[in-house]
Every structure is written in structure tokens, then in C-alpha cells.
Motif scaffolding. Sequence first.
Motif, PDB file in Angstrom:
ATOM      1  N   LYS A 373       0.844  -1.154  -0.198  1.00  0.00           N
ATOM      2  CA  LYS A 373      -0.040   0.004   0.151  1.00  0.00           C
ATOM      3  C   LYS A 373       0.833   1.086  -0.009  1.00  0.00           C
ATOM      4  O   LYS A 373       0.670   2.144  -0.807  1.00  0.00           O
ATOM      5  N   TYR A 376       2.111   1.618  -3.452  1.00  0.00           N
ATOM      6  CA  TYR A 376       1.076   2.187  -4.498  1.00  0.00           C
ATOM      7  C   TYR A 376       1.026   3.798  -4.122  1.00  0.00           C
ATOM      8  O   TYR A 376       0.817   4.438  -5.172  1.00  0.00           O
ATOM      9  N   CYS A 388       1.180  -7.570  -4.915  1.00  0.00           N
ATOM     10  CA  CYS A 388      -0.168  -8.102  -4.864  1.00  0.00           C
ATOM     11  C   CYS A 388      -0.098  -9.490  -5.523  1.00  0.00           C
ATOM     12  O   CYS A 388      -0.850 -10.182  -4.912  1.00  0.00           O
ATOM     13  N   GLU A 400      -8.971  -7.562   0.131  1.00  0.00           N
ATOM     14  CA  GLU A 400      -8.466  -6.225   0.050  1.00  0.00           C
ATOM     15  C   GLU A 400      -7.117  -6.331  -0.853  1.00  0.00           C
ATOM     16  O   GLU A 400      -6.961  -5.329  -1.528  1.00  0.00           O
ATOM     17  N   LEU A 404      -6.748  -4.031  -4.330  1.00  0.00           N
ATOM     18  CA  LEU A 404      -5.710  -3.230  -4.642  1.00  0.00           C
ATOM     19  C   LEU A 404      -4.850  -3.521  -5.983  1.00  0.00           C
ATOM     20  O   LEU A 404      -4.613  -2.541  -6.814  1.00  0.00           O
ATOM     21  N   GLU A 407      -6.619  -1.924  -8.648  1.00  0.00           N
ATOM     22  CA  GLU A 407      -6.600  -0.527  -8.670  1.00  0.00           C
ATOM     23  C   GLU A 407      -5.128  -0.339  -9.282  1.00  0.00           C
ATOM     24  O   GLU A 407      -5.007   0.690  -9.961  1.00  0.00           O
TER      25      GLU A 407
END
Length: 586
Positions: A373, A376, A388, A400, A404, A407
Motif C-alpha cells: 500500500k 502504491y 499483490c 483487500e 488493490l 486498482e
Amino acid sequence: MHVDVIEKLEDLRGLKDNWDRIYEIDPEAHCFLSWTWISSWFASRSLAWLVLAAREDEGGAYVAFLPIQLGTGLDRGNGFYNTIVLGGSYFAPYTGILCDPAHAGGAVSAFADHIRTLHWCSLHLDDIDRSSTRIESFLDRFPPEDFVGDRVKRPIQISDAAERIDPEIHVHVTLPADFDSFLHEKLHWRARRNIRHCLRTLEDSAALRMTHADTSTIEENLATLLSLWSKQWGCRNHGYMRYILDNSRSVLPDCFRSGDLFLPVLWQDGVAIAASAVLLDRPRKSLICFLSARDVSIRDLSPGLMLHAYTIRWAIENGFRIYDLGAGDYPHKYIFGSVSRRIERYRINTRTGRNLGERLDEHCLPFVFARIKNLYSAGDLSDAEIGCRQVLAIEPAQSEALSLYREVVASRTLWQAISSDAAEDISSDDQGVIDRAEAEKQCRATIAENPGDFDAVHRLSILLLLRGEAREAEAEIGRALELRPDSAAAHCTYGNILAAVRDFEGAVVRYERAIALEPAHAIAYNNKGNALRRLGRTEEALASYEKAIAIRPNYEQAIANRTALFDEETDMLPAIIQLSRLPPNV
């Protein structure tokens, strides 16, 4: 030998009696393998940890314990990997394996075999005594055809007095049964005279006194010690200072509550001038000077020597037989008739350089995902996507991580469109004759000679953007706009950089500024459309693409983006198929 894995504090607390029994009878144990130290250390850790516990059968008591910590690193472009270090490493001066000596051989082999079932690429055995047969037996379980083992030598340190200090040498004093014997059997006559003088001065001076921390003063005395230590040593490395202070505040109070910490403080006229945290290993009648400090401004007496002399006398009077002065062969440590031994670092690495089993260790997934995270958020889409995939290879249904991942892929789709347009701002000579690394090198050389060269600064920002260094690129484009604030190309590049870090609102503002300066800027219209699309403003995005195509009818990227917008429903992502089968380091 059966090995259980303990990974919860409540389960570790339930092992205290069993652990204490092994700690009492293990001749190779030390206070950094005590239940108090290990449980307190793990309770204060944010990273994953495990305790391997060995017993002969599932119903029997445990006969050995191996505390370990699991770390996570990132090899950029290749993904995350895991390391294993021994419990307490980097804070404790000694680590090891706690064993009932009658079962050490079988337990150590079982521990090594179990560690080989975990997923890691490097095993760090720091602060170990290689003369221990159990350590050698442990190392023998990692065959050279699969693993590479080697000693890691600590560099020589230079003291304030320009002495060459070997940090692998640990110094200790063997104490006799009474203090007079210590003075006469261990010390040179000059050291004997100085120690007697120190203790006599302490006893006769009304200005000096020595106190021991008790339940009413431990908090204040520990704070005093840490304050002295930070003043004496903290200026050398502020990060290391914070590490020592934070961990001392976490672990040492628990050691005191368990009766394993002796904390004398030397006072002069009511002001603390020296203090020491001395850890007590009662089963082996050993104590270690773990952390000590003094007021270096005191010149008219020797507070450090006075503190050591007092502690040694106290140790002898209380039945201790070893006074450990810790790491580093400083000359002053040898005035007590000391001896030394070497404590080493050893590494075992996989021959492939990758995790065993080609996957992440599941115990570290929460920490990996937290780092993904952060990647990112920082605009590092490539490493975030790889991470990921690694997480989803182990837990395909992790919602989750899956969200992500989607995304990230969406952002990379946008990023690829932006990057291809940014590359157009670099001349074909740069692209065809020299690679980007060389182009960046030349830009930096030009800027060094002429900091006001707008073209070099602008080009450098684009090169940084193309290799994913969006934050560095933003700093350079800011400099470029200071040199030429009316450059439409520079404003467009700034928009690309902001889009790369997902500041789409800011990107739109920059693209509009570029268009205001150069109304026929097709790239700015196209990239503005991309940013608007990410903001969900699809009608405005379509209008922006249409404008780009009107300016440049054969603009393939704008045409492709417009087509993608037409094809979109609620998700612009490529299908994610068989995530559980994805290789971990794609």
C-alpha cells in the motif's frame, strides 16, 4: 522429535514454567534466552515472530525452544522476500538455542529441519558462539548443494581515542569467592590501587553516594540512565540512539520486575553522574553490564571505574562468578584481569537467492501488504503489482489485496498511456542512439555545468518519470518551471507526474495550464482525458479525447483511449485469471 510453532503471546505466556525449567538447567543459556527477555522482546515487536518448541512426543513437556523473527525485504523489480533472524537479534548481545542438554542433539536437528520448511532466502545467525556444538550441529543441517553459508565479519571500529576496536570480541571477568581475592589475584598493582582509591572515595565523600533502583525509583533511575547514555553516545547515530532507547524502555522494566535487573546509580551532590543496567543470570551466576553511561564532563574522579568496581564487589558479595563487560576489546576492560571470546555473525542463504518454495512466508503477509500500500501511494506501481501477485498467490481470496491489485492494474493502464506520450518529448536521438540511463547521466552533467539549462532540467524530469521516480521527477519539473514558467510542455509533464502519483485533480489543472499556453497541445488534451476518466468525469474525458484527435487525426494513443472509454462499463481492468497460479515474482 516433534516441533510445535508458538506464534501468539498468550500461548508463549503459558510456557513460562516449562521455559524456566529448561533455562535453569541449560549450561549454554544466558539472560537473553530467558522467558522474561524473549516474551518482553516479542511483545514489543511489530514484525512477525515464532517460537519453535521441541518435545519428544505430543503429550510431553518441551525440551528446547528456538525464538526467531521473520523479516521482509523488497528486491525492486523482483518482489518481496523473507529473512529469518534469531530472537532478540540486533539488541541482545547474545542469541542462541535454549535446550535441555540431554536432548540438545535431537532438538537442534528438528529445529533446523523445521526451518527448512519455512519460506525464506536468508537466515541470519547473529551474535552466536561458533564453539558451541549445538550451533555446529544446527549449521550442518543446511547442505551446501542447496544453501550457501558464510561468516559475516563485523568491521573494526575506531574509538574516540583512535583505538582499533574489534566488536566481535566479548570481554568478561571470572570472579573469585571474595573481593580481597579479586583485588590480589586478578589485578595489576596499579589497577588494584586505583580501584581501592575509587571505593574509598565513594565511601568517605559526603558528596558521593551510590543507590540501587527499587520499585519506587526504577522508572526515574532508568530514565536517568537513558538520559546519560543518549548524551554520551547518541550524537554518533541518532537512529541507533532511538532504537536503543525505545527497546530499553520496553524490555528493561520487565527484567526489573522479574528480579533480573540491577541498576546502580552514582550521584554527586544530588546529580547522577553514572549509571548501569546490569542483567542477572542467576542460574549461571553471571551478570552482564548491558548498558552503562557516565557524565563525560566529570574530570576530577573516574565515575566509570567507580561504578564498575562497586558492581564487581556487589556481584561477588551476592554469589556471582562472571562479570560480562560486553562487546568490544576496549583496553580499559582488561584492567580487571579479564578474558575474551569471539561472538560471530553467520549467514545461510539459499543458492537461488529466492525464498524456499518460491513463495512468501504466510506469517509475513500483513506486513507485506502494508508495504504494498505504501508503494502504491508513492506511485511505484510496478513493485506494488508484483507484491499483490505474491500475496494473491498464497491467498487468492484476500479481498483487500485483490481490490488493490485491480486498482494498481488500472493505474498502470493509465501510466502506460502517459509514459508513451512523455517519451515523445525526448528526441529520437536520445531514444535511438543512447539509452535512458546514459541520457540521464548527460542531463545531470549538463545541469552541473549550467543549472539554468531549461531543456536539460525538463528532459531529466521526463527521464525520471519514465523510470518510475515520480517524486524526484516532480522536484525537477518544479525547477524547470522556475526557469520557464510559460512552457506548455513543462506544465504537461508536471501533469503527467501528478497523474503518476494519483493526484488527478492536480494533473487536470496542469494540463489545462498547458492548453491555455498552447491551445493545439494534443498530448495535453489526451492526458487530461486520462485524468478525467480516473476521476469518473467520463463526458469531459470524451470531449478531451475528441479535441486531441481533432488536433492530430492520427493520434493512435488518443484514439485507443477513446475506444477504451466507449467499451467501459464499470471496470476497465483486464481479466484476472487463475491468480493462485501466478508465479510469485512475476
